[in-house]
Every structure is written in C-alpha cells, then in structure tokens.
Design a protein around this motif. Sequence first.
Motif, PDB file in Angstrom:
ATOM      1  N   MET A 144       0.824  -1.206   0.000  1.00 38.16           N
ATOM      2  CA  MET A 144       0.000   0.000   0.000  1.00 38.16           C
ATOM      3  C   MET A 144       0.863   1.262   0.000  1.00 38.16           C
ATOM      4  O   MET A 144       0.536   2.245  -0.685  1.00 38.16           O
ATOM      5  CB  MET A 144      -0.934  -0.022   1.221  1.00 38.16           C
ATOM      6  N   LYS A 145       1.938   1.249   0.739  1.00 33.43           N
ATOM      7  CA  LYS A 145       2.841   2.406   0.739  1.00 33.43           C
ATOM      8  C   LYS A 145       3.503   2.592  -0.624  1.00 33.43           C
ATOM      9  O   LYS A 145       3.754   3.719  -1.052  1.00 33.43           O
ATOM     10  CB  LYS A 145       3.912   2.227   1.816  1.00 33.43           C
ATOM     11  N   GLY A 146       3.780   1.462  -1.311  1.00 35.35           N
ATOM     12  CA  GLY A 146       4.370   1.566  -2.641  1.00 35.35           C
ATOM     13  C   GLY A 146       3.422   2.192  -3.652  1.00 35.35           C
ATOM     14  O   GLY A 146       3.876   2.752  -4.661  1.00 35.35           O
ATOM     15  N   CYS A 147       2.097   2.100  -3.388  1.00 30.65           N
ATOM     16  CA  CYS A 147       1.103   2.713  -4.274  1.00 30.65           C
ATOM     17  C   CYS A 147       0.742   4.131  -3.850  1.00 30.65           C
ATOM     18  O   CYS A 147      -0.198   4.717  -4.397  1.00 30.65           O
ATOM     19  CB  CYS A 147      -0.157   1.850  -4.327  1.00 30.65           C
ATOM     20  N   GLY A 148       1.445   4.664  -2.877  1.00 34.19           N
ATOM     21  CA  GLY A 148       1.215   6.045  -2.464  1.00 34.19           C
ATOM     22  C   GLY A 148       0.369   6.212  -1.223  1.00 34.19           C
ATOM     23  O   GLY A 148       0.055   7.359  -0.854  1.00 34.19           O
ATOM     24  N   GLU A 149       0.022   5.143  -0.549  1.00 36.04           N
ATOM     25  CA  GLU A 149      -0.801   5.237   0.654  1.00 36.04           C
ATOM     26  C   GLU A 149       0.070   5.628   1.859  1.00 36.04           C
ATOM     27  O   GLU A 149       1.191   5.130   2.022  1.00 36.04           O
ATOM     28  CB  GLU A 149      -1.503   3.910   0.931  1.00 36.04           C
TER      29      GLU A 149
END
Length: 333
Positions: A144-149
């Motif tokens: 999720m962090k890799g997708c900008g979250e």
Amino acid sequence: MASNSGFTMVLPTLNGKNYERWQVQMKVLFGYQEVLDVVQDGFQAVGDEATEAQRSLFRECTKRDCKALAMIHQCVDDSNFEKIAHSKTSKEAWDILGRCYAGAEKVKKVKLQTLRREYELLQMKDEDTIADYFTKLRSLTNLMKGCGETMKDQLIVENVLRTLNSKFDHIVVAIEESKNLEDIKIEELQSSLEAHEQRIKERSLDRDPEQALQARFNKKFTSQGNFQKKIKGKWKGEKDKGHEGSRQEPSSSSSERISVNGQALKRNKKKLDKKKIQCFRCKIFGHYAFECRTRLVNGGAEVEARLAQENESDEDQVLLMVTTEKDNTKDDC
C-alpha cells in the motif's frame, strides 16, 4: 553473488511478481555502490567545447552509469532482460521496468483500492502465529505504501488489536487499558503478543498429560460399561426366548389366534380352500370360528345359523335359519 571489500551479498532477482520488493532492495544497492543519483536522475553529455574538468566528470558519470546498468542486468530474469536489452543508460532501463510494473497513476489507484479492501478484511486465523500474522500485515502495508498510501503506526496497531484471534482478547484488553496506543510501536506490540503467546503454549503443554490421562480413564470406563450392557442384553434376550417357548399353546389355541387375526385371513381368502376347514365351535366344515353364527341365548337356548354353500360356486349363497327351543316347564303335581 556480489563481493566488494570482503562483503558478500546475494543480489535480488526481478521475476515479474516481486517488483515492489525488488525496487526497494535495488535502491539500497545503488546507494551502497554510490550510483543512485545516476540511476534516478541520469547525467548530461558534454559537447566538443567542454573543459577538461567537464570531460573528467562526464567520464566518471559514464563509468558509474555502466556499473549501475550492469547491476540491473544481473538482477532481472530472462524475460525482463529482453525488455531492457537495448537500453543505453541505467536510467532508461530503470524507467522501462517502472512503467512495465508500477504502471500509470490510474493503475496505482485501482491497485490501491484492492489492497485497501484486503487490508480491511484481514483477520488472524486459528492456525496463524503472531509472527506469521505480522508478516502478512507488513507485506500488505508495504504494498500500500508503494502505491502512495500513507500508513500511520497508530492505525496499524489498532487494526492488529481489532483483528487478533479470540484467544488474545484478555491480552488486548490489558494492552488497551495499560498503554497509550498513540505511543506504542508495532515492534513493541509484536514482542508483547509473542510473549503472551509463548505463555499460552506452555500452559497448554502442561495440561496435555492430564487430558491424556483423563481420556484414557474415560475410554476404559466406557469399554467396561459397554461390556456390561452387552452381557445384560444377551441375558435378557435368552430370558425372553425362554418365556416365548413356555407360552406356546396347543393346536386349539392356535386356532383362536387365527380367529383373532381373521382380517388377515380374509385378505388371503382366495388362496385358502374353506371346504376342508372345520370350525372348532360347531364342528362343521366350511368356515372358521370367527365366522360361525352360533350364539347361546335364554339360559341355554341355542340359536344356530348356517351358511349353505354350493359346491359349484362360492358366490351363490342361501341363508337357512333353524330355531330350536327347549321347554323347561315343570308338570303340576
């Protein structure tokens, strides 16, 4: 396998399913080799009018770029190598892989929605340990962090406490009452839960010998009870069989049973020949006792009704009534 100054490391390999993890590992390797700026930003070429210092800097950047491109070639499988085989610089190869797997912003948003739903539905299973569950949670949050979250530790901690197995309910209550969830770290929460998990396992191991002994005792008691029931049932069956033998009746009583079950015999009327059947009440052939018309009335006066049947057909019937009376009057003296 790469070695530099006695330090040995295993290079990660991009296989098409681990791009998020692969790019994180590669950035660390690029930083270790001091080529990360070249991979991300590239470098400018110099013209014929460049100074000697500019030419020296360009040669140094070219050397570093070739080093980064060689690392990328070593860290991809055959299918991914075909995508970057004709790339001239490390930045070009890095950008091609990023467009292939990371995708555009719309693709990231769609993927992020899927990951959010999976994160909301995440629940600890009965067979999962604390370490396994935290590994799943970290992998999902990293994607999720890799997708900008943006994922805060407080939200992750609250989600963990909400989705733990029911056997940790008392531990969750204790943590919520004794600690401030805004200050607690994920690593601290995991270590605390693992300590309680180890204590639960030790107590379950202590109870296992007692449970095994109790199960063995119950099995022995049940087998003895079944044996007693079997002996009792066998004795009862033999007893009932003896009573049935003692209650057998002679041929006359069997005729009475036939009269009681007259309805059953009526159903089999066509199969039986009544011409050879003798009534035990009036001694006349042709009918059973339950079909006999003889009755006793008036203190000994006997009224008989006979049903005459022709030998040719059973359907033509004639009813004859004969009445006899006995005179019991006494003569006057």
